[in-house]
Design an enzyme around this catalytic site. Structure first.
Site, short mmCIF file in Angstrom:
data_model
loop_
_atom_site.label_atom_id
_atom_site.label_comp_id
_atom_site.label_asym_id
_atom_site.label_seq_id
_atom_site.Cartn_x
_atom_site.Cartn_y
_atom_site.Cartn_z
N THR A 1 47.13 37.89 39.18
CA THR A 1 46.29 39.16 39.95
C THR A 1 45.76 38.86 38.26
O THR A 1 44.25 39.23 38.62
CB THR A 1 47.00 39.78 39.74
OG1 THR A 1 47.82 39.10 41.49
CG2 THR A 1 45.95 41.00 40.35
N SER B 1 44.05 40.69 44.69
CA SER B 1 45.25 40.58 45.97
C SER B 1 45.17 41.05 47.08
O SER B 1 44.93 42.63 47.43
CB SER B 1 46.50 41.62 45.00
OG SER B 1 47.59 41.27 46.08
N CYS C 1 50.79 50.02 44.36
CA CYS C 1 51.85 48.97 43.36
C CYS C 1 53.04 49.03 41.68
O CYS C 1 52.13 49.49 41.61
CB CYS C 1 50.72 47.77 42.71
SG CYS C 1 50.81 47.20 41.04
N ASP D 1 42.88 34.51 47.52
CA ASP D 1 42.44 35.34 46.28
C ASP D 1 41.94 34.80 45.73
O ASP D 1 42.34 34.02 44.94
CB ASP D 1 43.68 35.98 45.72
CG ASP D 1 44.41 37.02 46.24
OD1 ASP D 1 43.83 37.79 47.76
OD2 ASP D 1 45.61 37.00 46.82
#
Length: 406
Positions: free
Chosen positions: A245, A289, A355, A396
């Site tokens: 990511t 993401s 996150c 993604d």
């Protein structure tokens, strides 16, 4: 065909081009904000596309993150297989989730990450200095030389990976995450990383240091709160979860700012002022993401006026929430000068599963974009924008190679 019997569309949707989010999201936000989609195996799940509904899904404890529950929406055969593995905190519900997450959280607080900024700056500086030394009149792959090593070296430092192992590990990580490796190569690289982590846990058992693996070994493994496999899985999760990511966001950031030369001029003139605002907008505009926020209903619920039954899967489309017109005016325009109030983008998720390494990611991105044009003022792509290679349109959004000159 009447709407009532129209079969649900297949999901994930495809990006129409480059990094443009799937067009279906805007249509559904306007006409059908909670609707069913069909997944790879023919199963159905509810797709949530409005910012407010996504926030409510991601804070509702009647919905579960446990992937082994019947009805949990997996997006591929690989996902279904991975769901059988022993979970780490990212796939747990309360109270187990916070219990395990709190074991690592202290090293990812804003205060702790701020104290590591000089180290991140040093990593960024040395990688850019190395690029300058080798020269940039002929094209170099920005991913290999910079975008991949920055987040890799940073997380290795936190985990306690010795400097001498950096290049080996970065190579495994690249094979594991780049789209061109075969399934076998990716799986072998995965196993090699797990094996490496297990070896490092062993080393820290006998010789602890000031790093995250030692913290887990001393505070969780030795007292018996976790077993060795748990520690290896958590370390592995932190190693790989955000890496691809971060690589994508650095690359997408470079391409995006080059497409907006007036904003690039502001960033060059006052990087300290503009890099946090640039990063904030970058994490709204691109959701690297976007397919991870999935749930299954533990009981009958109503979301956005729609009844959802126990055992039905739910996908909260954060990429769509980040382009919600009701929250972000002109959402398809990239504007780091955007006046922002209390509303928040969903690039790092939402709720208690947000996150864990958000402050680390922000610090890395802010330092990268404050430093890049100071060191490489003439950095530009070595190919036309149309030739940039993006990830497959149903995956993604990301960029796995980026030729640049400077």
């Amino acid at each position: 065909m009447p709407a009532s019997v129209r079969s649900p569309p297949k999901f994930p949707f495809a990006r129409p081009e480059a990094a443009v989010p799937p067009l279906e999201y805007a249509r559904l936000r306007a006409t059908d904000p909670v609707s069913q989609v069909e997944l790879w195996d023919g199963s159905l799940a509810w797709l949530i596309v409005k910012h407010k509904d996504i926030c409510s899904v991601l804070t509702d404890n009647r919905l579960s993150k446990e992937r082994t529950r019947p009805g949990f929406p997996e997006l591929s055969a690989g996902g279904k297989l991975a769901a059988k593995n022993k979970p780490t905190f990212v796939d747990m519900d309360p109270p187990a989730h916070m219990h395990q997450r709190s074991m690592v959280e202290s090293l990812f607080t804003k205060a702790h990450i701020d104290s590591t900024r000089p180290q991140i700056q040093k990593t960024v500086d040395s990688l850019l200095d190395e690029m300058i030394k080798k020269g940039g009149s002929t094209p170099v792959d920005f991913v290999e030389k910079f975008a991949l090593p920055v987040p890799s070296y940073t997380i290795y430092g936190i985990l306690g990976v010795p400097l001498s192992d950096l290049s080996t590990l970065t190579n495994f990580a690249a094979i594991r995450s780049n789209g061109s490796a075969t399934a076998t190569e990716a799986s072998n690289a995965n196993d090699a990383l797990l094996k490496y982590m297990a070896g490092l846990v062993e080393k820290r058992l006998s010789a602890p240091k000031d790093d995250l693996i030692s913290l887990l070994v001393n505070e969780q493994l030795k007292p018996g709160h976790l077993n060795k496999d748990d520690v290896v899985q958590i370390a592995f999760l932190l190693l790989v979860a955000g890496n691809a990511t971060m690589v994508s966001m650095i690359n997408l950031g470079v391409v995006t700012i080059l497409q907006h030369p007036d904003q690039l001029e502001d960033l060059k003139k006052d990087p300290v002022k503009w890099s946090p605002k640039f990063v904030e907008e970058l994490c709204r505009y691109h959701t690297a993401s976007a397919l991870a926020t999935k749930r299954v209903a533990k009981e009958d619920v109503v979301i956005g006026g729609q009844a959802i039954k126990k055992g039905e899967g739910i996908i909260a489309a954060t990429q769509s929430g980040n382009r919600d017109e009701d929250v972000f005016p002109n959402p398809d325009v990239f504007d780091m000068r955007r006046i922002r109030g209390k509303e928040e983008a969903l690039g790092y998720g939402w709720g208690e599963h947000r996150c864990v390494a958000e402050w680390l990611a922000r610090a890395e991105l802010e330092i990268v974009f404050a430093t890049l044009w100071e060191k490489l003022p003439n950095l530009k792509l070595a190919i036309p924008f149309e030739e940039v290679k993006y990830s497959p349109p149903t995956k993604d959004v990301g960029i796995s190679e980026l030729p640049v000159v400077f």
